[in-house]
Design a protein around this motif. Sequence first.
Motif, PDB file in Angstrom:
ATOM      1  N   ILE A 215     144.637  -0.104  44.273  1.00  0.00           N
ATOM      2  CA  ILE A 215     145.556  -0.768  43.341  1.00  0.00           C
ATOM      3  C   ILE A 215     144.925  -0.859  41.957  1.00  0.00           C
ATOM      4  CG2 ILE A 215     146.741  -2.934  42.777  1.00  0.00           C
ATOM      5  CD1 ILE A 215     146.852  -3.459  45.830  1.00  0.00           C
ATOM      6  N   LEU A 216     143.645  -1.255  41.936  1.00  0.00           N
ATOM      7  CA  LEU A 216     142.950  -1.411  40.659  1.00  0.00           C
ATOM      8  C   LEU A 216     142.896  -0.088  39.893  1.00  0.00           C
ATOM      9  CD1 LEU A 216     139.913  -3.595  39.916  1.00  0.00           C
ATOM     10  CD2 LEU A 216     139.892  -1.258  39.108  1.00  0.00           C
ATOM     11  N   LEU A 217     142.603   0.995  40.593  1.00  0.00           N
ATOM     12  CA  LEU A 217     142.542   2.298  39.926  1.00  0.00           C
ATOM     13  C   LEU A 217     143.901   2.696  39.356  1.00  0.00           C
ATOM     14  CD1 LEU A 217     140.246   4.509  42.203  1.00  0.00           C
ATOM     15  CD2 LEU A 217     139.662   3.332  40.076  1.00  0.00           C
ATOM     16  N   ASN A 218     144.965   2.401  40.101  1.00  0.00           N
ATOM     17  CA  ASN A 218     146.302   2.778  39.665  1.00  0.00           C
ATOM     18  C   ASN A 218     146.827   1.903  38.523  1.00  0.00           C
ATOM     19  OD1 ASN A 218     146.582   4.870  41.530  1.00  0.00           O
ATOM     20  ND2 ASN A 218     147.324   3.485  43.132  1.00  0.00           N
ATOM     21  N   LYS A 219     146.339   0.658  38.460  1.00  0.00           N
ATOM     22  CA  LYS A 219     146.868  -0.281  37.463  1.00  0.00           C
ATOM     23  C   LYS A 219     145.753  -0.845  36.576  1.00  0.00           C
ATOM     24  CE  LYS A 219     150.804  -1.419  40.358  1.00  0.00           C
ATOM     25  NZ  LYS A 219     151.821  -2.398  40.718  1.00  0.00           N
ATOM     26  N   LYS A 220     144.702  -0.046  36.403  1.00  0.00           N
ATOM     27  CA  LYS A 220     143.518  -0.522  35.688  1.00  0.00           C
ATOM     28  C   LYS A 220     143.842  -0.965  34.266  1.00  0.00           C
ATOM     29  CE  LYS A 220     140.331   2.485  34.598  1.00  0.00           C
ATOM     30  NZ  LYS A 220     139.190   3.431  34.721  1.00  0.00           N
ATOM     31  N   ASP A 221     144.644  -0.207  33.544  1.00  0.00           N
ATOM     32  CA  ASP A 221     144.951  -0.538  32.145  1.00  0.00           C
ATOM     33  C   ASP A 221     145.704  -1.863  32.044  1.00  0.00           C
ATOM     34  OD1 ASP A 221     143.695   1.758  31.352  1.00  0.00           O
ATOM     35  OD2 ASP A 221     145.534   2.917  31.061  1.00  0.00           O
ATOM     36  N   LYS A 222     146.679  -2.053  32.926  1.00  0.00           N
ATOM     37  CA  LYS A 222     147.449  -3.301  32.911  1.00  0.00           C
ATOM     38  C   LYS A 222     146.565  -4.489  33.246  1.00  0.00           C
ATOM     39  CE  LYS A 222     151.251  -5.786  35.102  1.00  0.00           C
ATOM     40  NZ  LYS A 222     152.333  -5.771  36.131  1.00  0.00           N
ATOM     41  N   ILE A 223     145.717  -4.336  34.270  1.00  0.00           N
ATOM     42  CA  ILE A 223     144.829  -5.426  34.686  1.00  0.00           C
ATOM     43  C   ILE A 223     143.831  -5.758  33.585  1.00  0.00           C
ATOM     44  CG2 ILE A 223     142.973  -6.008  36.320  1.00  0.00           C
ATOM     45  CD1 ILE A 223     144.630  -4.447  38.446  1.00  0.00           C
ATOM     46  N   ALA A 224     143.255  -4.733  32.969  1.00  0.00           N
ATOM     47  CA  ALA A 224     142.297  -4.960  31.875  1.00  0.00           C
ATOM     48  C   ALA A 224     142.969  -5.671  30.706  1.00  0.00           C
ATOM     49  CB  ALA A 224     141.703  -3.634  31.421  1.00  0.00           C
ATOM     50  N   GLU A 225     144.214  -5.298  30.407  1.00  0.00           N
ATOM     51  CA  GLU A 225     144.949  -5.930  29.300  1.00  0.00           C
ATOM     52  C   GLU A 225     145.209  -7.406  29.591  1.00  0.00           C
ATOM     53  OE1 GLU A 225     149.116  -5.384  26.765  1.00  0.00           O
ATOM     54  OE2 GLU A 225     148.966  -4.620  28.806  1.00  0.00           O
ATOM     55  N   GLN A 226     145.532  -7.727  30.849  1.00  0.00           N
ATOM     56  CA  GLN A 226     145.773  -9.129  31.213  1.00  0.00           C
ATOM     57  C   GLN A 226     144.527  -9.985  30.958  1.00  0.00           C
ATOM     58  OE1 GLN A 226     147.221  -8.286  35.310  1.00  0.00           O
ATOM     59  NE2 GLN A 226     148.958  -9.598  34.795  1.00  0.00           N
ATOM     60  N   TRP A 227     143.359  -9.463  31.335  1.00  0.00           N
ATOM     61  CA  TRP A 227     142.127 -10.219  31.128  1.00  0.00           C
ATOM     62  C   TRP A 227     141.729 -10.252  29.653  1.00  0.00           C
ATOM     63  CZ3 TRP A 227     140.823 -13.492  34.605  1.00  0.00           C
ATOM     64  CH2 TRP A 227     141.092 -13.244  35.953  1.00  0.00           C
ATOM     65  N   ASP A 228     141.948  -9.149  28.933  1.00  0.00           N
ATOM     66  CA  ASP A 228     141.610  -9.109  27.500  1.00  0.00           C
ATOM     67  C   ASP A 228     142.374 -10.175  26.719  1.00  0.00           C
ATOM     68  OD1 ASP A 228     139.871  -7.030  27.847  1.00  0.00           O
ATOM     69  OD2 ASP A 228     141.270  -5.465  27.204  1.00  0.00           O
ATOM     70  N   ASN A 229     143.575 -10.484  27.176  1.00  0.00           N
ATOM     71  CA  ASN A 229     144.420 -11.472  26.488  1.00  0.00           C
ATOM     72  C   ASN A 229     143.763 -12.840  26.426  1.00  0.00           C
ATOM     73  OD1 ASN A 229     146.651 -12.439  25.176  1.00  0.00           O
ATOM     74  ND2 ASN A 229     148.071 -12.213  26.878  1.00  0.00           N
ATOM     75  N   LEU A 230     142.865 -13.108  27.383  1.00  0.00           N
ATOM     76  CA  LEU A 230     142.185 -14.410  27.419  1.00  0.00           C
ATOM     77  C   LEU A 230     140.958 -14.444  26.513  1.00  0.00           C
ATOM     78  CD1 LEU A 230     142.604 -17.114  28.792  1.00  0.00           C
ATOM     79  CD2 LEU A 230     141.257 -16.300  30.731  1.00  0.00           C
ATOM     80  N   ASP A 231     140.534 -13.271  26.038  1.00  0.00           N
ATOM     81  CA  ASP A 231     139.400 -13.162  25.112  1.00  0.00           C
ATOM     82  C   ASP A 231     138.130 -13.813  25.671  1.00  0.00           C
ATOM     83  OD1 ASP A 231     138.170 -12.287  22.794  1.00  0.00           O
ATOM     84  OD2 ASP A 231     138.589 -14.143  21.705  1.00  0.00           O
ATOM     85  N   ARG A 232     137.934 -13.621  26.952  1.00  0.00           N
ATOM     86  CA  ARG A 232     136.752 -14.188  27.603  1.00  0.00           C
ATOM     87  C   ARG A 232     136.154 -13.221  28.616  1.00  0.00           C
ATOM     88  NH1 ARG A 232     136.440 -19.718  31.292  1.00  0.00           N
ATOM     89  NH2 ARG A 232     134.547 -19.154  32.425  1.00  0.00           N
ATOM     90  N   PHE A 233     136.996 -12.684  29.497  1.00  0.00           N
ATOM     91  CA  PHE A 233     136.536 -11.767  30.536  1.00  0.00           C
ATOM     92  C   PHE A 233     136.785 -10.322  30.125  1.00  0.00           C
ATOM     93  CE2 PHE A 233     137.967 -15.653  32.709  1.00  0.00           C
ATOM     94  CZ  PHE A 233     136.852 -15.974  33.449  1.00  0.00           C
ATOM     95  N   TYR A 234     135.973  -9.435  30.640  1.00  0.00           N
ATOM     96  CA  TYR A 234     136.273  -8.018  30.475  1.00  0.00           C
ATOM     97  C   TYR A 234     135.935  -7.283  31.770  1.00  0.00           C
ATOM     98  CZ  TYR A 234     131.267  -7.709  29.263  1.00  0.00           C
ATOM     99  OH  TYR A 234     129.901  -7.807  29.271  1.00  0.00           O
ATOM    100  N   LEU A 235     136.727  -6.259  32.030  1.00  0.00           N
ATOM    101  CA  LEU A 235     136.641  -5.523  33.288  1.00  0.00           C
ATOM    102  C   LEU A 235     135.723  -4.328  33.132  1.00  0.00           C
ATOM    103  CD1 LEU A 235     137.969  -5.530  36.157  1.00  0.00           C
ATOM    104  CD2 LEU A 235     139.644  -3.922  35.233  1.00  0.00           C
ATOM    105  N   GLU A 236     134.735  -4.248  34.015  1.00  0.00           N
ATOM    106  CA  GLU A 236     133.839  -3.097  34.026  1.00  0.00           C
ATOM    107  C   GLU A 236     134.056  -2.335  35.327  1.00  0.00           C
ATOM    108  OE1 GLU A 236     129.511  -3.292  32.927  1.00  0.00           O
ATOM    109  OE2 GLU A 236     129.265  -2.773  35.043  1.00  0.00           O
ATOM    110  N   CYS A 237     134.429  -1.056  35.212  1.00  0.00           N
ATOM    111  CA  CYS A 237     134.631  -0.217  36.401  1.00  0.00           C
ATOM    112  C   CYS A 237     133.531   0.832  36.470  1.00  0.00           C
ATOM    113  CB  CYS A 237     135.990   0.465  36.346  1.00  0.00           C
ATOM    114  SG  CYS A 237     137.369  -0.665  36.566  1.00  0.00           S
ATOM    115  N   GLY A 238     132.857   0.881  37.610  1.00  0.00           N
ATOM    116  CA  GLY A 238     131.812   1.871  37.819  1.00  0.00           C
ATOM    117  C   GLY A 238     132.160   2.788  38.971  1.00  0.00           C
ATOM    118  N   ASP A 239     131.169   3.409  39.530  1.00  0.00           N
ATOM    119  CA  ASP A 239     131.360   4.342  40.636  1.00  0.00           C
ATOM    120  C   ASP A 239     131.569   3.559  41.932  1.00  0.00           C
ATOM    121  OD1 ASP A 239     131.474   6.515  42.245  1.00  0.00           O
ATOM    122  OD2 ASP A 239     129.323   6.936  42.220  1.00  0.00           O
ATOM    123  N   GLY A 240     132.822   3.306  42.261  1.00  0.00           N
ATOM    124  CA  GLY A 240     133.137   2.600  43.506  1.00  0.00           C
ATOM    125  C   GLY A 240     133.097   1.096  43.400  1.00  0.00           C
TER     126      GLY A 240
END
Length: 334
Positions: A215-240
């Motif tokens: 799910i995260l891979l398919n909706k990564k941009d949307k999920i990252a945008e939701q967290w960016d809106n809070l200006d506190r958390f950021y999503l880091e995706c690595g190998d697996g």
Amino acid sequence: MATKLFNSERLIINQLIDTGIFANSMKSISKEMAEATESLKKTVVQQKVNNYLHGLIGIYPESIQENLLLLIGSEFESPETVHVLLATLKAVINLPELQDERTDRDVLTQTIVRQVHSEVTDLDEREIHRLITTLFVDRFKLFTVDHPEFIDSEHNQEISEYWNVDPNFNLIAQGIVDQLTSKNNIVLNDTQRVNRALLIHRYISAKRSPYLWDILLNKKDKIAEQWDNLDRFYLECGDGYALLLDKKRQQVKSKPAVVAIEVAHRIHSGISESELNQEIKVISKEFFPNSNIGLSLVKDALNDFGLINIRNGFVFPTPIIARFVSKKQSVEEH
């Protein structure tokens, strides 16, 4: 695109994530928090806060006479912690000394601890005191530690600790019970399910949670945008793996997780699977000498955080361990 949050709205949401309560009577309030409190009186602000949190994690905060309540975090996933939480609510509400509307709301700490221990018999009083302090002093701030004045004398006197109970305690207590009850009936969509896992565990692994990972891979941009809106958390995706990193360096306080992270730090180039149990026992006693921490819970944490790989009977730490600095009682991301 999601509606942009203003600074006051971010402050309210961050306060709810950190403490579980945004109160209209917070002590030692900063100018920014005072402005956020005032802004919450506006219907449009209430709606934005509610809609953001529901869109993110599928929960609306509980509104209690201009106070907001949100129970989300690893501690509320622990049956023993929830048991202590509910037993403390019951103990305080039923205290005879708080039945009248008195200005003095100091209660002997040991009175509350012993009453809770009578219901939560599988934990000792020291551990119960620690959990109550974590929940009601540090997180909810419904208890304030107080040491009443005592007369000095030639004889040694024991200084008893008291908790001053917030006047809104009963009101907040009902909100806590209501939200814990309603949690069982929440139906989450895919992104809400991923975001809840990220907020509670701060980590998703392709190996451990393949469904959430897809799910995260398919909706990564949307999920990252939701967290960016809070200006506190950021999503880091690595190998697996995916990490929800916190600019405020949120501490991990779950005891099995603290032990797991220290275990992963210490195994260095690897140990045999047969040695892993002994290593867990040694570190558990070193970090939490008065607690009995199950081996299976620590192993679950090792896997949930993706801290180890097992190959040919040997256990190896994963690179993700470099993200954590270990201390006794808590662990910080860095």
